[in-house]
Scaffold this motif. Sequence first.
Motif, PDB file in Angstrom:
ATOM      1  N   SER A  19      -5.308 -14.368  -2.123  1.00  0.00           N
ATOM      2  CA  SER A  19      -6.549 -15.152  -2.076  1.00  0.00           C
ATOM      3  C   SER A  19      -7.028 -15.453  -0.672  1.00  0.00           C
ATOM      4  CB  SER A  19      -6.388 -16.455  -2.867  1.00  0.00           C
ATOM      5  OG  SER A  19      -5.401 -17.286  -2.297  1.00  0.00           O
ATOM      6  N   GLY A  20      -6.133 -15.812   0.233  1.00  0.00           N
ATOM      7  CA  GLY A  20      -6.547 -16.006   1.615  1.00  0.00           C
ATOM      8  C   GLY A  20      -7.455 -17.187   1.878  1.00  0.00           C
ATOM      9  N   SER A  57     -14.378 -12.642  -6.218  1.00  0.00           N
ATOM     10  CA  SER A  57     -14.193 -13.847  -7.024  1.00  0.00           C
ATOM     11  C   SER A  57     -13.069 -14.755  -6.538  1.00  0.00           C
ATOM     12  CB  SER A  57     -13.942 -13.460  -8.488  1.00  0.00           C
ATOM     13  OG  SER A  57     -13.870 -14.612  -9.290  1.00  0.00           O
ATOM     14  N   ASP A  58     -13.336 -15.505  -5.507  1.00  0.00           N
ATOM     15  CA  ASP A  58     -12.392 -16.476  -4.949  1.00  0.00           C
ATOM     16  C   ASP A  58     -11.190 -15.845  -4.259  1.00  0.00           C
ATOM     17  OD1 ASP A  58     -14.025 -18.464  -5.874  1.00  0.00           O
ATOM     18  OD2 ASP A  58     -12.910 -18.771  -7.704  1.00  0.00           O
ATOM     19  N   ASN A  59     -11.260 -14.590  -3.894  1.00  0.00           N
ATOM     20  CA  ASN A  59     -10.131 -13.928  -3.234  1.00  0.00           C
ATOM     21  C   ASN A  59     -10.587 -13.164  -1.995  1.00  0.00           C
ATOM     22  OD1 ASN A  59      -8.246 -14.571  -5.379  1.00  0.00           O
ATOM     23  ND2 ASN A  59      -9.257 -12.981  -6.572  1.00  0.00           N
ATOM     24  N   ILE A  60      -9.765 -13.203  -0.985  1.00  0.00           N
ATOM     25  CA  ILE A  60      -9.904 -12.283   0.147  1.00  0.00           C
ATOM     26  C   ILE A  60      -8.613 -11.465   0.168  1.00  0.00           C
ATOM     27  CG2 ILE A  60     -10.228 -12.035   2.629  1.00  0.00           C
ATOM     28  CD1 ILE A  60     -11.406 -14.824   2.691  1.00  0.00           C
ATOM     29  N   HIS A  61      -8.711 -10.174  -0.051  1.00  0.00           N
ATOM     30  CA  HIS A  61      -7.516  -9.336  -0.111  1.00  0.00           C
ATOM     31  C   HIS A  61      -7.093  -8.972   1.309  1.00  0.00           C
ATOM     32  CE1 HIS A  61      -7.672  -8.918  -4.495  1.00  0.00           C
ATOM     33  NE2 HIS A  61      -8.976  -8.997  -4.324  1.00  0.00           N
ATOM     34  N   TRP A  62      -6.174  -9.774   1.839  1.00  0.00           N
ATOM     35  CA  TRP A  62      -5.919  -9.714   3.283  1.00  0.00           C
ATOM     36  C   TRP A  62      -4.564  -9.156   3.674  1.00  0.00           C
ATOM     37  CZ3 TRP A  62      -2.180 -12.794   5.873  1.00  0.00           C
ATOM     38  CH2 TRP A  62      -1.523 -13.739   5.078  1.00  0.00           C
ATOM     39  N   ARG A  63      -3.628  -8.994   2.757  1.00  0.00           N
ATOM     40  CA  ARG A  63      -2.304  -8.569   3.196  1.00  0.00           C
ATOM     41  C   ARG A  63      -1.565  -7.779   2.131  1.00  0.00           C
ATOM     42  NH1 ARG A  63       2.122 -10.824   1.085  1.00  0.00           N
ATOM     43  NH2 ARG A  63       1.967 -12.771  -0.063  1.00  0.00           N
ATOM     44  N   GLY A  64      -0.497  -7.115   2.591  1.00  0.00           N
ATOM     45  CA  GLY A  64       0.452  -6.477   1.698  1.00  0.00           C
ATOM     46  C   GLY A  64       1.757  -7.250   1.732  1.00  0.00           C
ATOM     47  N   ALA A  65       2.845  -6.570   1.964  1.00  0.00           N
ATOM     48  CA  ALA A  65       4.158  -7.213   1.929  1.00  0.00           C
ATOM     49  C   ALA A  65       4.410  -8.021   3.204  1.00  0.00           C
ATOM     50  CB  ALA A  65       5.244  -6.158   1.770  1.00  0.00           C
ATOM     51  N   ILE A  79      -1.078  -6.490   7.302  1.00  0.00           N
ATOM     52  CA  ILE A  79      -2.447  -6.969   7.208  1.00  0.00           C
ATOM     53  C   ILE A  79      -3.348  -5.812   6.774  1.00  0.00           C
ATOM     54  CG2 ILE A  79      -4.357  -8.053   8.443  1.00  0.00           C
ATOM     55  CD1 ILE A  79      -1.920  -9.845   8.210  1.00  0.00           C
ATOM     56  N   ALA A  80      -4.166  -6.057   5.772  1.00  0.00           N
ATOM     57  CA  ALA A  80      -5.050  -5.005   5.275  1.00  0.00           C
ATOM     58  C   ALA A  80      -6.061  -4.603   6.332  1.00  0.00           C
ATOM     59  CB  ALA A  80      -5.784  -5.488   4.020  1.00  0.00           C
ATOM     60  N   VAL A  81      -6.221  -3.303   6.536  1.00  0.00           N
ATOM     61  CA  VAL A  81      -7.262  -2.799   7.429  1.00  0.00           C
ATOM     62  C   VAL A  81      -8.594  -2.897   6.683  1.00  0.00           C
ATOM     63  CG1 VAL A  81      -8.130  -0.768   8.651  1.00  0.00           C
ATOM     64  CG2 VAL A  81      -5.672  -1.254   8.619  1.00  0.00           C
ATOM     65  N   PRO A  82      -9.607  -3.534   7.263  1.00  0.00           N
ATOM     66  CA  PRO A  82     -10.863  -3.777   6.536  1.00  0.00           C
ATOM     67  C   PRO A  82     -11.761  -2.549   6.470  1.00  0.00           C
ATOM     68  CG  PRO A  82     -11.013  -4.713   8.730  1.00  0.00           C
ATOM     69  CD  PRO A  82      -9.615  -4.163   8.594  1.00  0.00           C
ATOM     70  N   ASN A  83     -11.279  -1.534   5.741  1.00  0.00           N
ATOM     71  CA  ASN A  83     -12.040  -0.289   5.632  1.00  0.00           C
ATOM     72  C   ASN A  83     -12.835  -0.208   4.334  1.00  0.00           C
ATOM     73  OD1 ASN A  83      -9.937   0.004   3.869  1.00  0.00           O
ATOM     74  ND2 ASN A  83      -9.149   1.921   4.720  1.00  0.00           N
ATOM     75  N   GLY A  84     -12.950  -1.337   3.619  1.00  0.00           N
ATOM     76  CA  GLY A  84     -13.747  -1.354   2.394  1.00  0.00           C
ATOM     77  C   GLY A  84     -13.045  -0.793   1.188  1.00  0.00           C
ATOM     78  N   LYS A  85     -11.752  -0.526   1.293  1.00  0.00           N
ATOM     79  CA  LYS A  85     -11.008   0.053   0.177  1.00  0.00           C
ATOM     80  C   LYS A  85     -10.172  -1.014  -0.517  1.00  0.00           C
ATOM     81  CE  LYS A  85     -12.428   4.192   1.282  1.00  0.00           C
ATOM     82  NZ  LYS A  85     -13.405   4.909   0.435  1.00  0.00           N
ATOM     83  N   TYR A  86     -10.033  -0.865  -1.843  1.00  0.00           N
ATOM     84  CA  TYR A  86      -9.185  -1.758  -2.627  1.00  0.00           C
ATOM     85  C   TYR A  86      -7.740  -1.260  -2.584  1.00  0.00           C
ATOM     86  CZ  TYR A  86     -13.367  -3.860  -4.646  1.00  0.00           C
ATOM     87  OH  TYR A  86     -14.562  -4.502  -4.816  1.00  0.00           O
ATOM     88  N   TYR A  87      -6.811  -2.129  -3.015  1.00  0.00           N
ATOM     89  CA  TYR A  87      -5.412  -1.731  -3.100  1.00  0.00           C
ATOM     90  C   TYR A  87      -5.269  -0.503  -3.987  1.00  0.00           C
ATOM     91  CZ  TYR A  87      -4.149  -6.137  -0.904  1.00  0.00           C
ATOM     92  OH  TYR A  87      -4.033  -7.172  -0.023  1.00  0.00           O
ATOM     93  N   GLY A  88      -4.502   0.454  -3.509  1.00  0.00           N
ATOM     94  CA  GLY A  88      -4.294   1.673  -4.282  1.00  0.00           C
ATOM     95  C   GLY A  88      -5.407   2.681  -4.108  1.00  0.00           C
ATOM     96  N   ASP A  89      -6.394   2.365  -3.303  1.00  0.00           N
ATOM     97  CA  ASP A  89      -7.530   3.270  -3.124  1.00  0.00           C
ATOM     98  C   ASP A  89      -7.712   3.545  -1.637  1.00  0.00           C
ATOM     99  OD1 ASP A  89      -9.792   4.796  -3.499  1.00  0.00           O
ATOM    100  OD2 ASP A  89     -11.140   3.077  -3.644  1.00  0.00           O
ATOM    101  N   GLN A  90      -6.760   4.251  -1.059  1.00  0.00           N
ATOM    102  CA  GLN A  90      -6.784   4.616   0.362  1.00  0.00           C
ATOM    103  C   GLN A  90      -6.764   3.392   1.273  1.00  0.00           C
ATOM    104  OE1 GLN A  90     -10.340   7.067   0.461  1.00  0.00           O
ATOM    105  NE2 GLN A  90      -9.134   8.915   0.192  1.00  0.00           N
ATOM    106  N   MET A  91      -6.235   2.262   0.769  1.00  0.00           N
ATOM    107  CA  MET A  91      -6.112   1.094   1.630  1.00  0.00           C
ATOM    108  C   MET A  91      -5.017   1.335   2.652  1.00  0.00           C
ATOM    109  SD  MET A  91      -5.553  -2.908   0.763  1.00  0.00           S
ATOM    110  CE  MET A  91      -7.274  -3.287   1.005  1.00  0.00           C
TER     111      MET A  91
END
Length: 300
Positions: A19-20, A57-65, A79-91
Motif C-alpha cells: 500500500s505504501g 485503489s488505495d495502494n502504491i505498489h512500491w516494493r518487492g521482498a 524497490i519497484a522501478v516505476p516503469n508503468g508495469k504491474y507485478y508479473g508484467d515485466q516489473m
Amino acid sequence: MAVSNDGRHIILADDWCGSGLGDDVVELLGPDGTKLQAWSLAQILPADFAGALIQTSDNIHWRGAISYDPSAHRFNFQIAVPNGKYYGDQMRFVDLLFDPAAQTFAPRDQAAWTEARNIGKARVEAICSERKWRMARAAVPLSAPIESNRKTWMNFAMELEKRVVFPKVEGSGWTQRLFLSAKNDPDYEDDLKEFRRVLTMTRAVIPGEFNLVSPDLNNAHAIMKAFLFGEKNRNLGNDRFVIVGDNPTASNVAKTIADFGGSQWRIVGLREVIPPAAKQKDYDWQGQRACDAIGDGKQQ
C-alpha cells in the motif's frame, strides 16, 4: 518483516498490496520490540519516483521482498522501478540498503538507482503532461473523434464518462466502459477481451452505467448482441447505456438493449457537442495534484 542476524534490529514494512500509505510504511524495532523509528514513503523515495509508481485503489505498489544482508550488515529493500508495469508484467526492481545503526537508506548500485530515477522522472512528467491535457480538454466542448485512432477514442471515452451522467436512481451503481477499438488496431484483441469482460457485468444485480464507445459500432454491436443472446440472465432492466454513434446503427443497438429488458439509454451522435464537465478535479485519487512530484502543482 526481516530480522538482523544478531537479533538487535527488526524491520517491518507494509505488505497490504504494497500500500505504501501513511507515516509508518517502514518501522525499525529494537530487540524487545520497541519502536525506534518509522518512515513514510515520501521520506524514503523522491517525489518524482513515488509519483510514477503504479497506484491502484488505495495502494502504491512500491516494493518487492525485504531481507537482511549479513555481508553488508544492512537490510535490503527491493524497490519497484516505476516503469508503468504491474507485478508479473515485466516489473523490475532496484535495491536500497538500510543501515539500522545510522538509520539511512542508500542504493546498492548507484548506476542502477540512477537509471531507475530517470525512468521515474520521465514517467511522472508524462503523467503530468497527460493531466494538463485532460484538464484543458475537460474545459471545452467535446465531440467524438473523426479518425479511428485508438488513443484518441479512448481519451474521448474516458472524458465522456465524466459528462454524460444519468439521473440518480434507487440503489447503487457504477460506471463501466464498453470500449472497443477498430478491428485493424494492434490492441484490438486485448480490447476485445476487456469488452467481453465488461459485458459480464450486465449479469450483476447492481445497476450499472455502460458507456458503449467504439470507432466501429457495427462490430461492437454484433459482439454485444451475440453475447446477450447466449446469456441465461438477459435482463438489462437495471442498467443504463450511453451509445455513441449515428443512426441507424445506434438505434439498432438501442433495440437490442430493449429486446433484453433494458429501458434506459441515451444516444450520443458522432457530431453531437457535449458541454464541458460540470466539475473539474485537479487531483488524483490520493488528493494530490498529479504534477506536485515535479514541482508543477499550479492549476492549469
